[in-house]
Design an enzyme around this catalytic site. Structure first.
Site, mmCIF file in Angstrom:
data_model
loop_
_atom_site.group_PDB
_atom_site.id
_atom_site.type_symbol
_atom_site.label_atom_id
_atom_site.label_comp_id
_atom_site.label_asym_id
_atom_site.label_seq_id
_atom_site.Cartn_x
_atom_site.Cartn_y
_atom_site.Cartn_z
ATOM 1 N N GLY A 57 0.844 -1.195 0.000
ATOM 2 C CA GLY A 57 0.000 0.000 0.000
ATOM 3 C C GLY A 57 0.877 1.242 0.000
ATOM 4 C CG HIS A 308 2.782 -4.550 -8.333
ATOM 5 N ND1 HIS A 308 4.049 -4.130 -7.970
ATOM 6 C CD2 HIS A 308 1.972 -4.240 -7.279
ATOM 7 C CE1 HIS A 308 3.989 -3.583 -6.761
ATOM 8 N NE2 HIS A 308 2.752 -3.649 -6.324
HETATM 9 N N1 STX Z 1 1.557 0.966 -4.046
HETATM 10 C C1 STX Z 1 1.884 -0.359 -4.344
HETATM 11 C C2 STX Z 1 1.622 -1.308 -3.214
HETATM 12 O O1 STX Z 1 2.316 -1.294 -2.226
HETATM 13 C C3 STX Z 1 2.071 1.949 -4.961
HETATM 14 C C4 STX Z 1 0.520 -2.220 -3.352
HETATM 15 N N2 STX Z 1 -0.192 -2.413 -4.404
HETATM 16 N N3 STX Z 1 -1.141 -3.331 -4.082
HETATM 17 C C5 STX Z 1 -0.946 -3.677 -2.835
HETATM 18 O O2 STX Z 1 0.073 -2.998 -2.372
HETATM 19 C C6 STX Z 1 -1.770 -4.665 -2.041
HETATM 20 C C7 STX Z 1 -1.511 -6.055 -2.558
HETATM 21 C C8 STX Z 1 -1.393 -4.608 -0.588
HETATM 22 C C9 STX Z 1 -3.220 -4.390 -2.183
#
Ligand code: STX
Length: 339
Positions: A57, A308
């Protein structure tokens, strides 16, 4: 391989690589100050090798699937919801919520659990916080397992929330873009921040969905619309969007843009594995590559067919191989650098 066999291999269920679902043997709450009360849980073997799961997040929280990256017979698996996230309270609270508060919370939890040193496992923002924690407390970290590297630099925020990734997903971008009036589109993070912190709860909630859908929709090489539908609940989106936007408008509370790389010498002696999806558009491979160049001792894996997310097959396999190896011999020796 035929085309259909290749497709089958690429979309293989990550279950193949992950350990079975388990329930915690204990859960607890840690009151870290007069405001914040954190949820944590412990799974696996209470006498096993300790590992702390650092979620993404920020604001993502931990769920049941995050327990599955570790052999439950060998690991004492600790998972914690960071301030304002998951089951931590107050939900979505931004006051007293900075990177440095979260680093201090990890130390509070470690001391509370009487663990001298632990493995740090984190992806995305979990890599940002995991690296920052390790740099701050290198003597407390046995190994680092990092995925989808995010160094929270200006160019990373700009690529994903302003101009760059929109060229990859013009279809999903529309909902994110259209929530903001044209005259405010010069700075989306600022425009979203003003809505996500608005005095009217309906304005806050309305902004949380498009922000969160953008991220959930772009996280995997093969987008699963059901995944987006089921994850983007009001409750999750509200915490995720508000906390992320708060951290990003504040540049992660880092004194300088390149803070992590500038301090990497403090942790280069710690055994580490870096796992990066080649087609990660949320945290593009440049950051993992920069980290690899700054930290050549860490084992680096570029997964050729992942985006990702942590649970895409190639990524899940590399992560579980890393935790298995560390459980077996505690060092990274013998891990090939080939993807
Ligand atoms: N934020 C990317 C991140 O940490 C830029 C992230 N993207 N999705 C998530 O974290 C979860 C899997 C925790 C929902």
């Amino acid at each position: 391989m035929t085309a259909s066999q290749t497709k089958a291999a690429l979309t293989q269920d990550p279950q193949t690589w992950l350990y079975p679902e388990i329930e915690p043997y204990t859960t607890g709450r840690l009151k870290v100050n007069s405001l914040h009360d954190l949820y944590y849980e412990e799974c696996g073997n209470p006498k096993g090798k300790p590992v702390i799961f650092v979620h993404g997040g920020p604001g993502g929280g931990v769920g049941t699937q995050e327990r599955r990256f570790f052999n439950p017979e060998k690991y004492r698996i600790i998972l914690m919801d960071q301030r304002g996230a998951g089951k931590s309270l107050p939900a979505a609270e931004l006051e007293g919520n900075t990177t440095w508060d979260l680093v201090a919370d990890l130390e509070r939890l470690r001391e509370h659990l009487k663990i001298p040193k632990w493995q740090v496992f984190g992806g995305s923002w979990g890599s940002t916080l995991g690296l920052t924690y390790a740099i701050s407390h290198p003597d407390r970290v046995t190994e680092l397992v990092l995925r989808g590297i995010f160094l929270l630099r200006k160019k990373e925020i700009a690529w994903y929330y302003q101009e760059g990734c929109n060229n990859m997903y013009p279809d999903l971008w529309e909902e994110y873009r259209d929530h903001i009036p044209e005259n405010e589109r010069g700075d989306f993070v600022k425009a979203y921040y003003s809505r996500l912190t608005h005095s009217n709860v309906n304005v806050r909630m309305a902004a949380a969905k498009p922000w969160t859908s953008w991220e959930m929709g772009t996280s995997r090489l093969y987008t699963d619309p059901n995944f987006v539908k089921t994850t983007v609940t009001d409750d999750f989106a509200y915490k995720f969007a508000r906390i992320e936007c708060h951290y990003f408008i504040n540049k992660g509370f880092f004194a300088e843009d390149n803070w992590i790389l500038n301090n990497i010498s403090k942790i280069r002696h710690i055994p580490a594995v870096i796992v990066q999806g080649r087609y990660d558009v949320v945290c593009p491979p440049t950051s993992a590559w920069d980290l690899h160049r700054a930290w050549p001792e860490a084992n680096f894996f570029m997964i050729p067919d992942s985006g990702h997310a942590a649970r895409e097959p190639g990524t899940a396999k590399a992560l579980v191989s890393a935790t298995d190896r560390f459980a077996a011999d505690g060092v990274a020796s013998g891990i090939s650098n080939e993807a």
